[in-house]
Design a protein around this motif. Structure first.
Motif, short mmCIF file in Angstrom:
data_model
loop_
_atom_site.label_atom_id
_atom_site.label_comp_id
_atom_site.label_asym_id
_atom_site.label_seq_id
_atom_site.Cartn_x
_atom_site.Cartn_y
_atom_site.Cartn_z
N UNK A 117 27.36 -0.80 91.37
CA UNK A 117 27.70 -2.27 92.04
C UNK A 117 26.23 -3.00 92.30
N UNK A 118 25.18 -2.24 92.44
CA UNK A 118 23.84 -2.77 92.38
C UNK A 118 23.54 -3.37 90.80
N UNK A 119 23.93 -2.73 89.85
CA UNK A 119 23.78 -3.15 88.62
C UNK A 119 24.46 -4.33 88.16
N UNK A 120 25.75 -4.53 88.91
CA UNK A 120 26.43 -5.72 88.56
C UNK A 120 25.66 -7.02 89.41
N UNK A 121 25.25 -6.80 90.42
CA UNK A 121 24.56 -7.65 91.32
C UNK A 121 23.33 -8.19 90.36
N UNK A 122 22.66 -7.45 89.46
CA UNK A 122 21.36 -7.76 88.81
C UNK A 122 21.87 -8.15 87.41
N UNK A 123 23.08 -8.10 86.91
CA UNK A 123 23.55 -8.39 85.60
C UNK A 123 23.06 -9.84 85.32
N UNK A 124 23.28 -10.80 86.14
CA UNK A 124 23.38 -12.43 85.84
C UNK A 124 21.69 -12.39 85.78
N UNK A 125 20.85 -11.84 86.54
CA UNK A 125 19.42 -11.90 86.44
C UNK A 125 18.90 -11.31 85.16
N UNK A 126 19.51 -10.50 84.65
CA UNK A 126 18.86 -9.93 83.48
C UNK A 126 19.21 -10.73 82.23
N UNK A 127 20.43 -11.36 82.32
CA UNK A 127 21.03 -12.27 81.02
C UNK A 127 20.22 -13.40 81.22
N UNK A 128 19.89 -14.01 82.32
CA UNK A 128 18.86 -15.27 82.47
C UNK A 128 17.35 -14.95 81.91
N UNK A 129 16.80 -13.74 82.34
CA UNK A 129 15.49 -13.39 81.98
C UNK A 129 15.47 -13.42 80.45
N UNK A 130 16.48 -12.62 79.91
CA UNK A 130 16.43 -12.35 78.37
C UNK A 130 16.58 -13.64 77.70
N UNK A 131 17.37 -14.67 78.14
CA UNK A 131 17.34 -15.78 77.42
C UNK A 131 16.05 -16.51 77.47
N UNK A 132 15.46 -16.61 78.65
CA UNK A 132 14.42 -17.55 79.08
C UNK A 132 13.25 -16.67 77.92
N UNK A 133 12.98 -15.64 78.13
CA UNK A 133 11.81 -15.00 77.45
C UNK A 133 12.35 -13.54 77.04
N UNK A 134 12.60 -13.58 75.47
CA UNK A 134 13.22 -12.15 75.03
C UNK A 134 11.92 -11.22 75.18
N UNK A 135 12.17 -9.87 75.81
CA UNK A 135 11.47 -8.98 76.06
C UNK A 135 11.08 -8.23 74.96
N UNK A 136 9.72 -7.73 74.87
CA UNK A 136 9.37 -6.71 74.12
C UNK A 136 9.80 -5.16 73.97
N UNK A 137 9.69 -4.51 72.93
CA UNK A 137 10.34 -3.26 72.89
C UNK A 137 9.34 -2.26 73.99
N UNK A 138 8.10 -2.45 73.87
CA UNK A 138 7.35 -1.78 74.86
C UNK A 138 7.52 -1.92 76.21
N UNK A 139 7.87 -3.30 76.65
CA UNK A 139 8.40 -3.48 78.08
C UNK A 139 9.58 -2.92 78.54
N UNK A 140 10.51 -3.18 77.67
CA UNK A 140 11.97 -2.23 77.87
C UNK A 140 11.67 -1.00 78.15
N UNK A 141 10.78 -0.18 77.21
CA UNK A 141 10.93 1.13 77.10
C UNK A 141 10.25 1.37 78.67
N UNK A 142 9.01 0.92 79.24
CA UNK A 142 8.53 1.20 80.41
C UNK A 142 9.57 0.80 81.52
N UNK A 143 10.47 -0.19 81.38
CA UNK A 143 11.31 -0.41 82.48
C UNK A 143 12.50 0.54 82.47
N UNK A 144 12.89 1.05 81.41
CA UNK A 144 13.85 2.21 81.16
C UNK A 144 13.05 3.61 82.02
#
Length: 280
Positions: free
Chosen positions: A170-197
């Motif tokens: 449920x928490x992930x669903x709440x953040x799904x729109x946030x992730x989409x907006x951020x990805x569209x505005x500034x495509x993340x790097x592989x290193x940043x995604x790895x750190x977040x994961x």
């Protein structure tokens, strides 16, 4: 005891690794990825049977979902503004408040007061104090206190890790729109995604699973007192991993917290392993 210590160390290490992605993703982006990872892991482990949930099970799960997101977002934003050690120290006020409110022994109250003195030293006012960051740290404290109580309720009402899995989803669903907006505005790097994961695995999946089982056997106030070790872990991880050094006053505050924690655990040494958490 080992489960709680491992949970705390994983949590602080994950927060430090996640902070490395702030320049690219920002705290909101890191939290969004963290929530997605937690949902995937906890859904796979818990395999919640959502259709079988009753309202008595659903309402604490939904509240826990809100707490998941708010706690992570406020803490990570605080870390970005005031650093790992101070942010986690302020967050510790949540479980400390539970320890004080639920204590029935005078010795427990004294240990909590000693820990609080260490917190006061660590968060003493400075000319460059970031009060917005401190306020966010206090919000994280409220969320952590709620997390302890809600996670215990969920663990009692929902079998296995089903409750944590449902709340994370449920928490992930709440953040799904946030992730989409951020990805569209500034495509993340592989290193940043790895750190977040990595932050999602270490700071969400591991602690949530460990704590939901621990809180079935450990009273909420004892859990809160033991978790006073988190500022210590945060300071050490910040020093080793992020190069955030501390002065003598800060280490003195940490020493007070460690002492209070050790005395509290020693005072429960005569109890059963199940009651004091040493059996986990």
């Amino acid at each position: 005891m080992a489960t709680m210590l491992g949970s705390g160390l994983a949590n602080q290490t994950g927060a430090a690794i996640g902070s490395l992605a702030f320049p690219v993703l920002g705290p909101v982006g890191v939290v969004a990825v963290r929530q997605y990872v937690a949902a995937v892991v906890l859904l796979a482990v818990g395999r919640p049977r959502l259709r079988a949930f009753t309202w008595r099970q659903w309402w604490p799960v939904m509240l826990l979902a809100v707490v998941f997101g708010t706690m992570n977002l406020s803490l990570y934003t605080a870390i970005d503004r005031i650093g790992l050690g101070l942010a986690v120290t302020l967050e510790f006020l949540g479980p400390l408040a539970i320890a004080l409110a639920g204590s029935r022994r005078r010795a427990d109250a004294l240990y909590a007061v000693l820990a609080a003195a260490g917190v006061v030293v660590l968060m003493r006012p400075r000319p460059s104090a970031d009060y917005v960051g401190m306020t966010l740290g206090l919000l994280a404290a409220v969320c952590w206190a709620s997390y302890i109580l809600l996670n215990r309720t969920v663990g009692q009402r929902v079998p296995g890790a089903q409750g944590s899995g449902a709340a994370a989803a449920l928490s992930a669903l709440l953040f799904l729109p946030v992730g989409v907006v951020l990805a569209v505005r500034q495509p993340p790097t592989a290193e940043a995604i790895a750190c977040a994961v990595a932050a999602g695995i270490l700071s969400s999946a591991v602690p949530y699973l460990a704590d939901v089982f621990t809180l079935r056997h450990v009273p909420a106030r004892a859990f809160g007192l033991f978790m006073s070790v988190n500022p210590v872990l945060a300071a050490l991880v910040g020093l080793v991993g992020l190069g955030q050094g501390l002065g003598w006053a800060e280490w003195g505050g940490i020493g007070a917290i460690v002492t209070a924690n050790a005395l509290a655990l020693r005072g429960r040494g005569t109890g059963s392993g199940t009651a004091d958490g040493s059996g986990t």
